[in-house]
Design a protein around this motif. Structure first.
Motif, PDB file in Angstrom:
ATOM      1  N   GLU A  65     -18.362 -16.239  15.273  1.00  0.00           N
ATOM      2  CA  GLU A  65     -17.137 -16.828  15.960  1.00  0.00           C
ATOM      3  C   GLU A  65     -16.230 -17.534  14.790  1.00  0.00           C
ATOM      4  O   GLU A  65     -14.935 -17.185  14.967  1.00  0.00           O
ATOM      5  N   THR A  66     -16.732 -18.092  13.964  1.00  0.00           N
ATOM      6  CA  THR A  66     -15.853 -18.776  13.127  1.00  0.00           C
ATOM      7  C   THR A  66     -15.298 -17.420  12.087  1.00  0.00           C
ATOM      8  O   THR A  66     -14.148 -17.550  11.963  1.00  0.00           O
ATOM      9  N   CYS A  67     -16.020 -16.610  11.767  1.00  0.00           N
ATOM     10  CA  CYS A  67     -15.292 -15.356  10.854  1.00  0.00           C
ATOM     11  C   CYS A  67     -14.399 -14.450  11.658  1.00  0.00           C
ATOM     12  O   CYS A  67     -13.449 -14.150  11.054  1.00  0.00           O
ATOM     13  N   SER A  68     -14.763 -14.446  12.812  1.00  0.00           N
ATOM     14  CA  SER A  68     -13.959 -13.722  13.586  1.00  0.00           C
ATOM     15  C   SER A  68     -12.534 -14.212  13.959  1.00  0.00           C
ATOM     16  O   SER A  68     -11.550 -13.395  13.886  1.00  0.00           O
ATOM     17  N   VAL A  69     -12.655 -15.606  14.321  1.00  0.00           N
ATOM     18  CA  VAL A  69     -11.449 -16.399  14.276  1.00  0.00           C
ATOM     19  C   VAL A  69     -10.611 -16.342  12.819  1.00  0.00           C
ATOM     20  O   VAL A  69      -9.256 -15.933  12.788  1.00  0.00           O
ATOM     21  N   LEU A  70     -11.413 -16.384  11.790  1.00  0.00           N
ATOM     22  CA  LEU A  70     -10.621 -16.364  10.502  1.00  0.00           C
ATOM     23  C   LEU A  70      -9.953 -14.817  10.333  1.00  0.00           C
ATOM     24  O   LEU A  70      -8.736 -14.764   9.635  1.00  0.00           O
ATOM     25  N   LEU A  71     -10.655 -13.912  10.661  1.00  0.00           N
ATOM     26  CA  LEU A  71     -10.180 -12.477  10.671  1.00  0.00           C
ATOM     27  C   LEU A  71      -8.903 -12.515  11.437  1.00  0.00           C
ATOM     28  O   LEU A  71      -7.823 -11.696  10.886  1.00  0.00           O
ATOM     29  N   ARG A  72      -8.997 -12.949  12.732  1.00  0.00           N
ATOM     30  CA  ARG A  72      -7.777 -12.809  13.509  1.00  0.00           C
ATOM     31  C   ARG A  72      -6.608 -13.566  12.884  1.00  0.00           C
ATOM     32  O   ARG A  72      -5.396 -12.968  12.871  1.00  0.00           O
ATOM     33  N   SER A 109      -7.661   1.469  16.791  1.00  0.00           N
ATOM     34  CA  SER A 109      -8.305   1.169  18.202  1.00  0.00           C
ATOM     35  C   SER A 109      -9.592   0.253  18.029  1.00  0.00           C
ATOM     36  O   SER A 109      -9.892   0.021  18.762  1.00  0.00           O
ATOM     37  N   LEU A 110      -9.797  -0.512  16.729  1.00  0.00           N
ATOM     38  CA  LEU A 110     -11.072  -1.267  16.660  1.00  0.00           C
ATOM     39  C   LEU A 110     -10.438  -2.605  17.062  1.00  0.00           C
ATOM     40  O   LEU A 110      -9.694  -3.290  16.857  1.00  0.00           O
ATOM     41  N   ASN A 111     -11.336  -3.275  18.394  1.00  0.00           N
ATOM     42  CA  ASN A 111     -11.136  -4.496  19.066  1.00  0.00           C
ATOM     43  C   ASN A 111      -9.771  -5.138  18.516  1.00  0.00           C
ATOM     44  O   ASN A 111      -9.637  -6.052  17.755  1.00  0.00           O
ATOM     45  N   VAL A 112      -8.549  -4.490  19.416  1.00  0.00           N
ATOM     46  CA  VAL A 112      -7.487  -4.859  18.985  1.00  0.00           C
ATOM     47  C   VAL A 112      -7.034  -6.211  19.282  1.00  0.00           C
ATOM     48  O   VAL A 112      -6.311  -6.995  18.504  1.00  0.00           O
ATOM     49  N   SER A 113      -7.948  -7.181  20.072  1.00  0.00           N
ATOM     50  CA  SER A 113      -7.393  -8.523  20.262  1.00  0.00           C
ATOM     51  C   SER A 113      -7.712  -9.281  18.646  1.00  0.00           C
ATOM     52  O   SER A 113      -7.415 -10.469  18.640  1.00  0.00           O
ATOM     53  N   GLY A 138      -4.633  -3.835  15.649  1.00  0.00           N
ATOM     54  CA  GLY A 138      -4.299  -2.493  15.524  1.00  0.00           C
ATOM     55  C   GLY A 138      -4.539  -2.178  14.260  1.00  0.00           C
ATOM     56  O   GLY A 138      -4.190  -0.996  13.807  1.00  0.00           O
ATOM     57  N   TYR A 139      -4.811  -2.823  13.223  1.00  0.00           N
ATOM     58  CA  TYR A 139      -4.912  -2.515  11.711  1.00  0.00           C
ATOM     59  C   TYR A 139      -6.293  -2.073  11.130  1.00  0.00           C
ATOM     60  O   TYR A 139      -6.316  -1.827   9.913  1.00  0.00           O
ATOM     61  N   CYS A 140      -7.185  -1.853  12.416  1.00  0.00           N
ATOM     62  CA  CYS A 140      -8.364  -1.174  11.744  1.00  0.00           C
ATOM     63  C   CYS A 140      -9.073   0.023  12.928  1.00  0.00           C
ATOM     64  O   CYS A 140      -8.702  -0.304  14.174  1.00  0.00           O
ATOM     65  N   ASP A 141      -9.531   1.251  12.420  1.00  0.00           N
ATOM     66  CA  ASP A 141     -10.221   2.070  13.457  1.00  0.00           C
ATOM     67  C   ASP A 141     -11.460   2.139  13.279  1.00  0.00           C
ATOM     68  O   ASP A 141     -12.054   2.321  14.320  1.00  0.00           O
ATOM     69  N   SER A 142     -12.189   1.437  12.321  1.00  0.00           N
ATOM     70  CA  SER A 142     -13.580   1.284  12.078  1.00  0.00           C
ATOM     71  C   SER A 142     -13.944   0.254  11.214  1.00  0.00           C
ATOM     72  O   SER A 142     -13.034  -0.376  10.534  1.00  0.00           O
TER      73      SER A 142
END
Length: 494
Positions: free
Chosen positions: A385-392, A445-449, A453-457
């Motif tokens: 969760e923490t890493c995903s928010v940091l990446l976002r 297309s990878l998890n746009v939220s 839009g900056y990653c395909d895989s």
């Protein structure tokens, strides 16, 4: 030419800013901006300089060119590594004296190890062994010592070193205020004005005086945790009051080369045995705890979950390397142990993997892996969760940067010619083909939220890279003048 300009106008119009300029895609926890003005520098090894003739046929200088085009000031500084041993002066020929003098004038450091005493070089140790081992120390070898040049930025009251895989989540005004003596204990009613670390090596600073250095420690690099184990200062974050005197002291440390290699006890025989101990992460604690005159510096070890947040696990893992706490240990194949990496019985107060980024000031993408590698954010662990928010947040910063670079610049002045009718001039993205590429690189297309839009895989091959800016106003003006000159030539020939 007019047809070509009309085509560019139409291309630009296709990207309706009212639809694409969306603050909801910007960072969620960035605040409203800081009170301090700043200048951004890149400290560059001359060997990697675009001005180095040896790089004219390769890509070594491309990074510096791009960063300079983005507004960074590029500083050419040599690593301070002891590249050679300086024999006693009476044994040097005049030509050798000149050779060593030239190297030292260029900023390189020559080693003058003690001949006698507990820190002297053993008679059977090669004179170049320390510099040879420094070559592969830590993440970047010799170049880690480039970071020491932050002390040389004496034209500024404060200087902040950040690794490139760092992210500013919020302004550091609170830290700057305390370091400059603008916030004292009486201003905060006897509460700590800054989040101080809770580790066994932490010293509480005197908040009634200006602070000379702020850093975090890297307990993840400790091989055998205990309360007395030597711990390095984390190399991705350092805030200092610049001082040429302090920089000269670091040069003296490197010149003396008093790092015990066999056994590997480190600088002064006390600061070693951890990741990066030969270079930046080892020389900093050696200086502040052993070399600096007592009472001269007032330094602070900050809470590493707030500053330089890496979403790390404070406990050792059954895995051979540090790992986040698994949600299903059996499935993941490893689990936490009860041993804290800082040697304490209870380290739950520094469980950074559970600290939400809204509470952090800066982040460092080490455990979460790099955003430009389209990291998966450590799924199956507490840190996900923490890493995903940091990446976002990182991708949100990129989106906001691009959006501002797409804005037209009201200060750009064009010549009073037919060119005034062209309305696709922009701030840093101003060529039509560049604008097209910016929007095309947002269509992953990878998890746009999360990835916007900056990653395909997942992985570096799935990343859609940041589009290089077209240049500053001067470059735009040159292009305008070139087109006008070309138009004038066409008219003349007609």
């Amino acid at each position: 030419l007019k047809e070509n300009q009309q085509r560019k106008r139409e291309q630009t119009t296709n990207h309706n800013l009212s639809n694409n300029f969306n603050p909801k895609s910007w960072p969620n926890y960035g605040g409203n901006g800081g009170r301090y003005r700043y200048r951004a520098y890149v400290i560059l090894n001359p060997d990697a300089s675009p001005k180095n003739e040896a790089n004219k046929d390769n890509n070594s200088g491309d990074c510096a060119k791009i960063l300079e085009n983005m507004g960074y000031t590029v500083l050419h500084r040599p690593p301070l590594v002891p590249l050679y041993e300086i024999p006693p002066s009476n044994e040097l020929a005049a030509t050798n004296n000149t050779y060593y003098d030239e190297l030292q004038k260029s900023g390189y450091v020559g080693e003058q190890r003690s001949i006698y005493g507990p820190l002297s070089r053993p008679h059977d140790e090669r004179p170049d062994l320390l510099s040879y081992n420094m070559l592969n120390d830590g993440c970047c070898g010799y170049d880690e010592l480039l970071k020491l040049h932050v002390y040389g930025l004496v034209e500024h009251e404060l200087a902040v070193h950040l690794d490139f895989d760092s992210l500013l989540l919020r302004p550091m005004d609170d830290l700057f205020d305390v370091m400059l003596g603008k916030t004292m204990m009486e201003d905060v009613k006897d509460q700590s004005p800054l989040p101080v670390a809770k580790g066994p090596h932490t010293k509480v600073p005197d908040f009634n005086k200006p602070i000379h250095a702020a850093f975090t420690r890297d307990y993840n690099s400790v091989k055998h945790p205990s309360l007395n184990a030597p711990v390095g200062i984390q190399g991705g974050f350092l805030v200092v009051k610049p001082s040429l005197e302090v920089l000269d002291r670091f040069k003296t440390i490197l010149r003396r080369g008093e790092f015990l290699l066999d056994p590997r006890k480190g600088w002064g025989g006390k600061f070693g045995g951890f990741y990066g101990d030969m270079t930046f992460q080892g020389i900093l604690p050696y200086y502040y705890e052993m070399v600096a005159p007592e009472g001269e510096h007032n330094e602070i070890e900050l809470d590493r979950c707030i500053y330089n947040q890496m979403a790390d696990n404070p406990r050792k893992s059954t895995h051979r390397f540090p790992r986040a706490t698994p949600l299903d240990p059996e499935k993941m194949g490893f689990s936490d142990t009860t041993k804290c990496r800082d040697g304490r019985e209870d380290c739950s107060d520094t469980d950074c993997q559970r600290v939400h980024p809204r509470d952090s000031v800066t982040a460092h993408f080490t455990f979460c892996h790099k955003p430009w590698d389209c990291s998966d954010g450590l799924p199956g662990t507490v840190a996900h969760e923490t890493c995903s928010v940091l990446l976002r947040e990182w991708y949100g910063v990129r989106r906001e940067l691009e959006d501002w670079w797409l804005l037209k610049d009201p200060n750009f002045k064009r010549a009073k010619t037919w060119w005034d009718n062209i309305d696709d001039q922009r701030n840093l993205y101003w060529k039509a083909e560049t604008v097209d590429q910016v929007y095309e690189h947002r269509s992953g297309s990878l998890n746009v939220s999360t990835y916007l839009g900056y990653c395909d895989s997942f992985g570096e091959n799935g990343y859609r890279s940041l589009t290089h800016p077209d240049g500053w106003f001067e470059e735009q003006e040159k292009a305008v003048k070139k087109e006008l000159k070309h138009q004038h030539k066409l008219s003349f020939h007609e």
